[in-house]
Write a protein that holds these residues in place. Structure first.
Motif, PDB file in Angstrom:
ATOM      1  N   ASN A   2      -4.855  -6.284   6.784  1.00 39.13           N
ATOM      2  CA  ASN A   2      -5.300  -7.116   5.728  1.00 39.13           C
ATOM      3  C   ASN A   2      -4.449  -7.150   4.561  1.00 39.13           C
ATOM      4  O   ASN A   2      -3.275  -6.424   4.603  1.00 39.13           O
ATOM      5  N   GLU A   3      -4.302  -8.167   3.506  1.00 40.10           N
ATOM      6  CA  GLU A   3      -3.492  -8.014   2.619  1.00 40.10           C
ATOM      7  C   GLU A   3      -3.367  -7.012   1.566  1.00 40.10           C
ATOM      8  O   GLU A   3      -2.339  -6.473   1.453  1.00 40.10           O
ATOM      9  N   ILE A   4      -4.519  -6.280   1.532  1.00 34.49           N
ATOM     10  CA  ILE A   4      -4.544  -5.204   0.800  1.00 34.49           C
ATOM     11  C   ILE A   4      -4.009  -4.019   1.300  1.00 34.49           C
ATOM     12  O   ILE A   4      -3.109  -3.290   0.750  1.00 34.49           O
ATOM     13  N   SER A   5      -4.132  -3.674   2.766  1.00 30.44           N
ATOM     14  CA  SER A   5      -3.317  -2.937   3.597  1.00 30.44           C
ATOM     15  C   SER A   5      -1.865  -3.093   3.453  1.00 30.44           C
ATOM     16  O   SER A   5      -1.081  -1.955   3.337  1.00 30.44           O
ATOM     17  N   ASP A   6      -1.529  -4.314   3.600  1.00 32.49           N
ATOM     18  CA  ASP A   6      -0.068  -4.663   3.397  1.00 32.49           C
ATOM     19  C   ASP A   6       0.584  -4.289   1.939  1.00 32.49           C
ATOM     20  O   ASP A   6       1.849  -3.836   1.801  1.00 32.49           O
ATOM     21  N   ARG A   7      -0.399  -4.523   0.967  1.00 31.42           N
ATOM     22  CA  ARG A   7       0.383  -4.253  -0.129  1.00 31.42           C
ATOM     23  C   ARG A   7       0.372  -2.627  -0.565  1.00 31.42           C
ATOM     24  O   ARG A   7       1.411  -2.065  -1.084  1.00 31.42           O
ATOM     25  N   TYR A   8      -0.640  -1.937   0.005  1.00 26.50           N
ATOM     26  CA  TYR A   8      -0.751  -0.552   0.099  1.00 26.50           C
ATOM     27  C   TYR A   8       0.598   0.281   0.698  1.00 26.50           C
ATOM     28  O   TYR A   8       1.561   0.871   0.119  1.00 26.50           O
ATOM     29  N   ARG A   9       0.828  -0.474   1.995  1.00 24.86           N
ATOM     30  CA  ARG A   9       1.877   0.215   2.607  1.00 24.86           C
ATOM     31  C   ARG A   9       3.310  -0.121   1.982  1.00 24.86           C
ATOM     32  O   ARG A   9       4.198   0.579   2.224  1.00 24.86           O
ATOM     33  N   ARG A  10       3.486  -1.234   1.548  1.00 23.19           N
ATOM     34  CA  ARG A  10       4.765  -1.731   0.765  1.00 23.19           C
ATOM     35  C   ARG A  10       4.891  -0.773  -0.580  1.00 23.19           C
ATOM     36  O   ARG A  10       6.219  -0.432  -0.637  1.00 23.19           O
ATOM     37  N   THR A  11       3.978  -0.279  -1.034  1.00 22.67           N
ATOM     38  CA  THR A  11       4.103   0.438  -2.360  1.00 22.67           C
ATOM     39  C   THR A  11       4.608   1.852  -1.801  1.00 22.67           C
ATOM     40  O   THR A  11       5.353   2.641  -2.431  1.00 22.67           O
TER      41      THR A  11
END
Length: 193
Positions: A2-11
């Motif tokens: 999901n979008e939150i998981s994607d942002r988490y991994r990118r950070t």
């Protein structure tokens, strides 16, 4: 994912890149996070991942030297902070599944938000890691540029959860009139750019 998981991994990726650039003799340098060294900030971020990893296994991570305001989070970074970070990240990534994201958040987090899920905790880790990537980068003279799509949700979360208590976030800083989203976000968190 999901979008939150994607942002988490990118950070997490951005944090890893900044840690990989830390010279061996700079781990004890002051960071932009008041009272903490680069090693301390790294230990604090490791602590956040350990909370998540232990929670996934049905346990609570009871180590008290990692949360915001603690005195010696650098102890969690061990002798090789980059290796410790990468090992903790890998172990945590192995247990973060789509199914787990719907479970209740770790106990210390739900104390203030009873309906919070692991997804909400990932949003907190994203915010925390995003800011601390800048804290370390700025201490090393690295120009850390945050993706605008990471800033917006983290800034929204910050407005909801920030308490300005000693050892956490200082007073807001007035950003310049022409400040971009990153400078406004950092100023809200008490950081001068």
């Amino acid at each position: 994912m999901n979008e939150i998981s994607d942002r988490y991994r990118r950070t997490q990726d951005a944090f890893d890149a900044v840690l990989a650039a830390v010279p061996e003799d700079r781990w004890h340098a002051a960071s932009a996070c008041e009272h903490w060294t680069v090693r301390d900030v790294t230990g604090h971020v490791i602590w956040g991942l350990e909370v998540l990893r232990q929670h996934a296994g049905g346990q609570e991570f009871a180590v008290e030297n990692g949360p915001a305001g603690s005195e010696k989070p650098g102890e969690l970074a061990g002798d090789d902070p980059l290796a410790e970070w990468r090992a903790t990240r890998s172990a945590t990534d192995a247990v973060v599944t789509d199914e787990m994201l719907l479970r209740p958040a770790p106990t210390w987090y739900v104390a203030n938000r009873p309906d919070a899920t692991v997804t909400d905790y990932l949003a907190l880790l994203t915010f925390d890691t995003l800011v601390h990537t800048w804290d370390i980068g700025s201490a090393l003279g690295v120009d850390v540029r945050m993706d605008p799509d990471l800033i917006a949700p983290s800034f929204s979360l910050a407005r909801l959860i920030i308490s300005r208590t000693p050892g956490t976030f200082g007073p807001r800083v007035k950003p310049p009139a022409d400040a971009d989203a990153q400078a406004r976000f950092l100023a809200f968190l008490g950081r001068s750019t």
